[in-house]
Write a protein that holds these residues in place. Structure first.
Motif, short mmCIF file in Angstrom:
data_model
loop_
_atom_site.label_atom_id
_atom_site.label_comp_id
_atom_site.label_asym_id
_atom_site.label_seq_id
_atom_site.Cartn_x
_atom_site.Cartn_y
_atom_site.Cartn_z
N GLU A 71 3.14 17.31 3.64
CA GLU A 71 4.30 17.12 2.88
C GLU A 71 3.90 17.15 1.11
N ILE A 72 2.67 17.23 0.90
CA ILE A 72 2.01 17.55 -0.45
C ILE A 72 1.60 18.96 -0.82
N VAL A 73 0.98 19.40 0.31
CA VAL A 73 0.35 20.80 -0.20
C VAL A 73 1.60 21.84 0.12
N GLU A 74 1.41 23.19 -0.75
CA GLU A 74 2.34 23.91 -0.75
C GLU A 74 2.60 24.57 0.56
N LYS A 75 1.67 25.14 1.40
CA LYS A 75 1.76 25.64 2.32
C LYS A 75 1.04 25.05 3.60
N ARG A 204 0.52 23.96 -10.96
CA ARG A 204 1.93 23.47 -11.14
C ARG A 204 2.22 22.09 -10.02
N LYS A 205 2.65 21.05 -10.50
CA LYS A 205 3.27 20.01 -9.67
C LYS A 205 4.51 19.60 -9.65
N PHE A 206 5.26 19.06 -8.58
CA PHE A 206 6.75 18.72 -8.75
C PHE A 206 6.45 17.24 -8.17
N ARG A 207 8.05 16.58 -8.32
CA ARG A 207 8.14 15.51 -7.73
C ARG A 207 9.35 15.58 -6.99
N LEU A 214 4.52 12.83 -5.36
CA LEU A 214 4.20 14.19 -6.34
C LEU A 214 4.03 15.07 -4.92
N THR A 215 4.60 16.29 -5.05
CA THR A 215 4.02 17.45 -4.35
C THR A 215 3.85 18.94 -4.91
N GLU A 216 3.41 19.68 -4.06
CA GLU A 216 3.21 21.25 -4.70
C GLU A 216 4.68 22.07 -4.06
N LYS A 217 5.31 21.27 -3.46
CA LYS A 217 6.56 22.13 -2.78
C LYS A 217 7.73 22.35 -3.78
N ARG A 218 8.55 23.32 -3.85
CA ARG A 218 9.57 23.55 -4.55
C ARG A 218 10.85 22.67 -3.97
N HIS A 220 11.69 19.28 -1.24
CA HIS A 220 11.26 18.37 -0.51
C HIS A 220 12.73 17.69 -0.05
N HIS A 221 12.43 17.17 1.29
CA HIS A 221 13.34 16.48 1.66
C HIS A 221 14.90 17.28 1.52
N HIS A 222 14.82 18.35 1.85
CA HIS A 222 15.91 19.39 1.58
C HIS A 222 16.41 19.18 0.13
N GLU A 223 16.00 18.98 -0.77
CA GLU A 223 16.57 19.02 -2.14
C GLU A 223 15.28 19.64 -3.14
N PRO A 224 15.80 20.55 -3.99
CA PRO A 224 14.69 20.97 -4.91
C PRO A 224 14.08 19.90 -5.55
N THR A 225 12.57 20.22 -5.92
CA THR A 225 11.91 19.05 -6.60
C THR A 225 11.91 19.28 -7.86
N SER A 226 11.66 18.32 -8.79
CA SER A 226 11.44 18.41 -10.16
C SER A 226 10.17 18.85 -10.86
N TYR A 227 10.06 19.38 -11.64
CA TYR A 227 8.78 20.02 -12.39
C TYR A 227 8.44 18.82 -13.20
N ILE A 228 6.87 18.79 -12.78
CA ILE A 228 6.28 17.59 -13.53
C ILE A 228 5.41 18.09 -14.63
#
Ligand SMILES: [Zn+2]
Length: 256
Positions: A71-75, A204-207, A214-218, A220-228
Motif C-alpha cells: 500500500e505504501i511502495v510505488e510498485k 517524492r511522497k504522496f498522501r 503516506l504513500t509513493e503511489k499516485r 490510492h483507494h481509487h483516488e488521486p493522492t496529494s503531493y506532500i
C-alpha cells in the motif's frame, strides 16, 4: 556469445513464468544479461544470477505478511523494464566500459553495483518484516514499514548481509584478499546509504485523500493522492538507480 545469449533468454523466461518479471522486464533482462555476459563473461552472469535469485526469493518470502507494505511502495509484484534498468542498468554500463576500455576497475565497480542492488533489495524486503517499526534517518520518528528513508536494526543487518553474500559469492572466482573483499562490501553498502538518504529527503511522497496514509503511489483507494514532499520526478526507481550508480562510480574512481 551465443551460449550467453541463450542462457540469458532461459533465465528471463523462467523469471517471467515465476512472475518475478513482466514481459518488458524479461526483454530488458535479456539485453542487460547479454551485455554483462559479453563484458564480464560467465562470472558476470553468475553474479547477476545470485542477485536475481536471492532478490526474487526475498520478495516472495512471507509475501502475505508484506501486503500492508504494498500500500505504501510505488510498485509491487513482477518487475517491469524500468525496475530492471534501475537495478541492472549500472551493471550494464560497467560491462560496456570493460568492453570499450578494459580495466579491472570496471569489474570491481560491477561487483559493487550488484552488491548495492542486493543490499538495497534485501534491506527493504527483509527489513519490512522487522518486529520494531523503522525510524526515519532524518527525524528519528517512527514510520510505517516500507516508507523510504526508514531504517531498522534488522533491515540494516540484512543490507549488510546482502552485500556480503555478493562479495562472498565472488570470492572463490576472483583473486582478491579478504581486506579487499571487506572494502567491496563497504562500497556496495554505500548504495544502500545513498538510497536511504535520498528516500528520506528528495524522493517524492504522496498522501491518500481517503485513508490519510503516506504513500509513493499516485492513486490510492481509487483516488488521486496529494503531493506532500520531494522532487516530483524522483520516484523509487530513479532513487534505486542513483544509489547503485553512486556505489559503482565511487568504486571505479577509487580502484582505477
Ligand atoms: Zn488510501
Amino acid at each position: 556469445m551465443l551460449a550467453i545469449f541463450l542462457v540469458t533468454c532461459l533465465v528471463a523466461f523462467a523469471g517471467y513464468r515465476l512472475r518475478s518479471l513482466t514481459i518488458s522486464g524479461a526483454v530488458l533482462t535479456v539485453v542487460t544479461g547479454t551485455v554483462i555476459g559479453y563484458g564480464f563473461g560467465w562470472f558476470g552472469l553468475y553474479l547477476l544470477g545470485v542477485f536475481f535469485s536471492t532478490s526474487s526469493l526475498a520478495s516472495k518470502y512471507r509475501s502475505r505478511d508484506k501486503e500492508p507494505v504494498d500500500e505504501i511502495v510505488e510498485k509491487s509484484g513482477p518487475r517491469d523494464f524500468v525496475q530492471v534498468l534501475a537495478n541492472g542498468g549500472v551493471g550494464m554500463a560497467t560491462a560496456l566500459g570493460m568492453i570499450l576500455a578494459p580495466n579491472d576497475a570496471w569489474l570491481f565497480a560491477y561487483i559493487a553495483s550488484i552488491a548495492a542492488a542486493t543490499s538495497d533489495t534485501w534491506g527493504s524486503e527483509f527489513g519490512v518484516l522487522a518486529k520494531q517499526k523503522p525510524r526515519s534517518v532524518l527525524t528519528f520518528r517512527e514510520v510505517e514499514p516500507g516508507t523510504s528513508g526508514g531504517v531498522s536494526p534488522f533491515g540494516t543487518f540484512m543490507s549488510v548481509a546482502g552485500a556480503a553474500v555478493i562479495i562472498g559469492a565472488s570470492l572463490p572466482l576472483i583473486d582478491i584478499s579478504l581486506a579487499f573483499a571487506g572494502l567491496l562490501i563497504a562500497l556496495g553498502l554505500t548504495g544502500s546509504v545513498v538510497d536511504t538518504l535520498l528516500g528520506a529527503t528528495v524522493q517524492r511522497k504522496f498522501r491518500c485523500r481517503v485513508c490519510g496514509k503516506l504513500t509513493e503511489k499516485r492513486v490510492h483507494h481509487h483516488e488521486p493522492t496529494s503531493y506532500i514532499s520531494g522532487w516530483r520526478f524522483l520516484g523509487n526507481d530513479a532513487v534505486n538507480f542513483l544509489a547503485i550508480a553512486s556505489a559503482a562510480t565511487i568504486s571505479f574512481l577509487l580502484l582505477r
